[in-house]
Design a protein around this motif. Structure first.
Motif, short mmCIF file in Angstrom:
data_model
loop_
_atom_site.label_atom_id
_atom_site.label_comp_id
_atom_site.label_asym_id
_atom_site.label_seq_id
_atom_site.Cartn_x
_atom_site.Cartn_y
_atom_site.Cartn_z
N PHE A 50 0.84 -1.20 0.00
CA PHE A 50 0.00 0.00 0.00
C PHE A 50 0.87 1.25 0.00
O PHE A 50 2.00 1.23 0.51
CB PHE A 50 -0.88 0.04 1.25
N SER A 51 0.30 2.32 -0.55
CA SER A 51 0.92 3.65 -0.47
C SER A 51 -0.04 4.56 0.29
O SER A 51 -1.26 4.44 0.14
CB SER A 51 1.15 4.22 -1.87
N THR A 52 0.50 5.47 1.09
CA THR A 52 -0.35 6.48 1.72
C THR A 52 0.14 7.88 1.34
O THR A 52 0.15 8.80 2.15
CB THR A 52 -0.40 6.30 3.26
N GLN A 53 0.58 7.98 0.10
CA GLN A 53 1.05 9.25 -0.46
C GLN A 53 -0.13 10.24 -0.54
O GLN A 53 -1.29 9.84 -0.43
CB GLN A 53 1.68 8.95 -1.84
N ASN A 54 0.15 11.47 -0.74
CA ASN A 54 -0.82 12.56 -0.62
C ASN A 54 -2.15 12.34 -1.35
O ASN A 54 -3.21 12.67 -0.85
CB ASN A 54 -0.18 13.85 -1.13
N GLY A 55 -2.08 11.79 -2.56
CA GLY A 55 -3.31 11.67 -3.35
C GLY A 55 -4.12 10.42 -3.04
O GLY A 55 -5.25 10.26 -3.52
N LYS A 56 -3.57 9.50 -2.26
CA LYS A 56 -4.24 8.22 -2.07
C LYS A 56 -5.46 8.36 -1.15
O LYS A 56 -5.56 9.31 -0.39
CB LYS A 56 -3.25 7.20 -1.47
N VAL A 57 -6.37 7.37 -1.20
CA VAL A 57 -7.60 7.51 -0.41
C VAL A 57 -7.31 7.46 1.09
O VAL A 57 -8.09 8.00 1.89
CB VAL A 57 -8.67 6.45 -0.79
N LEU A 58 -6.23 6.82 1.46
CA LEU A 58 -5.73 6.90 2.84
C LEU A 58 -4.39 7.60 2.76
O LEU A 58 -3.44 7.03 2.21
CB LEU A 58 -5.59 5.50 3.45
N SER A 59 -4.32 8.80 3.28
CA SER A 59 -3.12 9.61 3.04
C SER A 59 -2.53 10.22 4.30
O SER A 59 -3.26 10.65 5.20
CB SER A 59 -3.46 10.74 2.07
N ALA A 60 -1.20 10.26 4.31
CA ALA A 60 -0.50 11.04 5.33
C ALA A 60 0.62 11.83 4.66
O ALA A 60 1.65 12.09 5.26
CB ALA A 60 0.07 10.12 6.40
N GLY A 61 0.42 12.18 3.41
CA GLY A 61 1.46 12.89 2.65
C GLY A 61 2.37 11.90 1.96
O GLY A 61 2.48 11.87 0.75
N GLU A 62 3.07 11.11 2.74
CA GLU A 62 3.86 9.98 2.23
C GLU A 62 3.57 8.80 3.15
O GLU A 62 2.88 8.94 4.15
CB GLU A 62 5.36 10.30 2.25
N GLY A 63 4.13 7.65 2.82
CA GLY A 63 3.96 6.48 3.69
C GLY A 63 3.50 5.27 2.91
O GLY A 63 3.16 5.37 1.72
#
Ligand SMILES: Cc1ncc(COP(=O)(O)O)c(C=O)c1O
Length: 429
Positions: A202-215
């Motif tokens: 999974f990615s949690t980059q800024n545009g993703k539905v679950l986001s923390a900016g990066e991650g």
């Protein structure tokens, strides 16, 4: 229901009146969830800003997020990382493959899927996708290249058929890695994305539905892979099992594998713990709007929304592809995107260039990759990707936050699509 009337008005891009007035605002993204500020403050005060901080009191947010996200994805283990790209790198590294082993990657995806393969010392082999979903299917598995893994990307709002892929791949020694960067919370016959393959990334980059900016995060049910993933992302260290002495780190040098630092920092984990609480409601709004938009555009000739496979019983919409089976008046999808953007004041654009055409995938610019690049170039000389190319030329996408709007927003989108189709058709005559 709002009726979409045909219009002959001049397109906004040609100087005509726009469908939507500029003072009507669209939803913004990201949306800070309840509790984000409180969690961030708790990290600040704790002075434990990384998992490699001295022992302290209370549970690290990284540990809490790992527990919450394993539960969300219905898996036994979650190992948080700093980016979705790193999730792919450590997932591949955990498989203990040989330098230069081949990994199948769909052409229709973000460049990270292929660059992660190179970073793990492996050889990406691009394959085409299913014409209905835009995701790799069992038919796309190239069995001639003797691959050791496949990165099955769930694309935009659709899921790859992981059970069918696994049935062909796993008996041949090809490990199925799900790339769920665009699919947090999607479900296939009730099973969450990430829980269907051997590993889920999974990615949690800024545009993703679950986001923390990066991650990012890797999930798995495999009890043997989980500790390996932990070491690979924390310079060969795992969480200690004893309580430790004051001043010691929470991590211990277990060192069964040489890792690197791909650790998720505490600020990111703190944000994610709060954001996860908002995700289900947002899925519901987006999916309701998707259903409404499907109805609203049903009468417009040559246009449809991407429809996932019937086995996918819950969508997680990352980008919404509007497919123009017939390109109105010979317009390219870039021109259609520009026209819709001008009508709506909201970006609509072609999806990322497929990797066989992407300027971002250029291994020959890195001399250290030369042995892999040579094989990569030779292998891809005669390959074709007709379905990826179709999506690249016929889809126009918009970010998922566009679907966090209301009914009038969906009516505006449908109206703009109808207007662009009518104008294009008119131009052609
Ligand atoms: C399908 C897919 N895989 C991997 C990634 C990489 O994630 P990150 O940007 O967090 O490294 C992305 C991000 O855009 C993605 O869309």
């Amino acid at each position: 229901m709002t009726t979409i009337l045909p219009t002959t008005a001049r397109l906004a891009i040609d100087g005509g009146p726009a469908v939507r007035s500029a003072d009507r605002l669209w939803p913004q993204w990201p949306v800070p969830a309840d509790g984000v500020a409180r969690n961030l403050d708790a990290v600040l005060q704790s002075r434990r800003w990384a998992i490699s901080s001295p022992l302290g009191t209370g549970e690290l947010f990284e540990r809490k997020f790992a527990r919450m996200f394993a539960q969300y994805t219905g898996t036994r283990h979650c190992v948080p990382v700093d980016h979705g790209s790193s999730a792919l790198v450590v997932a591949l590294e955990a498989l203990d493959l040989q330098f230069g082993d081949a990994v199948l990657v769909p052409s229709l995806t973000w460049t990270a899927c292929a660059t992660a393969v190179f970073r793990a010392g492996l050889l990406p082999v691009l394959v085409d996708v299913d014409p209905r979903t835009g995701c790799i299917s069992a038919d796309d598995l190239d069995l001639d290249v003797d691959a050791r893994a496949v990165i099955a990307v769930h694309w935009s709002c659709a899921m790859a058929d992981i059970p069918a892929l696994s049935a062909v791949a796993e008996p041949r020694g090809i490990t199925v890695i799900e790339d769920c960067a665009q699919a947090h919370g999607a479900r296939w016959l009730g099973r969450p994305a990430g829980s269907l393959g051997r590993l889920g990334c999974f990615s949690t980059q800024n545009g993703k539905v679950l986001s923390a900016g990066e991650g990012g995060a890797v999930v798995t049910d495999d009890d043997a892979l989980a500790p390996v993933l932990e070491e690979l992302r924390a310079d060969s260290r795992r969480y200690r099992s004893d309580r430790g002495r004051p001043g010691e780190l929470e991590l211990t040098e277990s060192a069964s594998r040489m890792g690197a630092n791909f650790g998720m920092n505490e600020f990111v984990a703190a944000i994610l713990c709060a954001q996860l609480g908002a995700l289900e409601d947002q899925h519901e709004i987006r999916n309701r709007n998707y259903a409404l938009l499907t109805e609203l555009i049903a009468g417009i000739p040559g246009v449809r929304l991407l429809r996932p496979a019937p086995e996918q019983d819950r969508m997680s919409i990352y980008e919404l592809p509007v497919i123009f089976d017939e390109l109105p008046g010979g317009m390219t999808n870039t021109e259609i995107g520009e026209a819709l953007t001008a009508e709506l004041g909201r970006p609509f654009y072609p999806s990322d260039a497929p990797l066989h055409n992407s300027v971002l995938l250029q291994p020959w610019t890195k001399p250290a990759l030369a042995p892999l690049t040579e094989r990569f170039v030779a292998l891809h000389k005669d390959r074709t990707y007709p379905h990826s190319t179709f999506f690249a030329e016929h889809a126009v996408v918009t970010h998922h936050s566009t679907l966090l709007g209301d009914k009038q927003d969906m009516a505006d989108i449908a109206q703009a699509i109808a207007k662009v189709v009518a104008a294009g058709t008119h131009r052609a005559h």
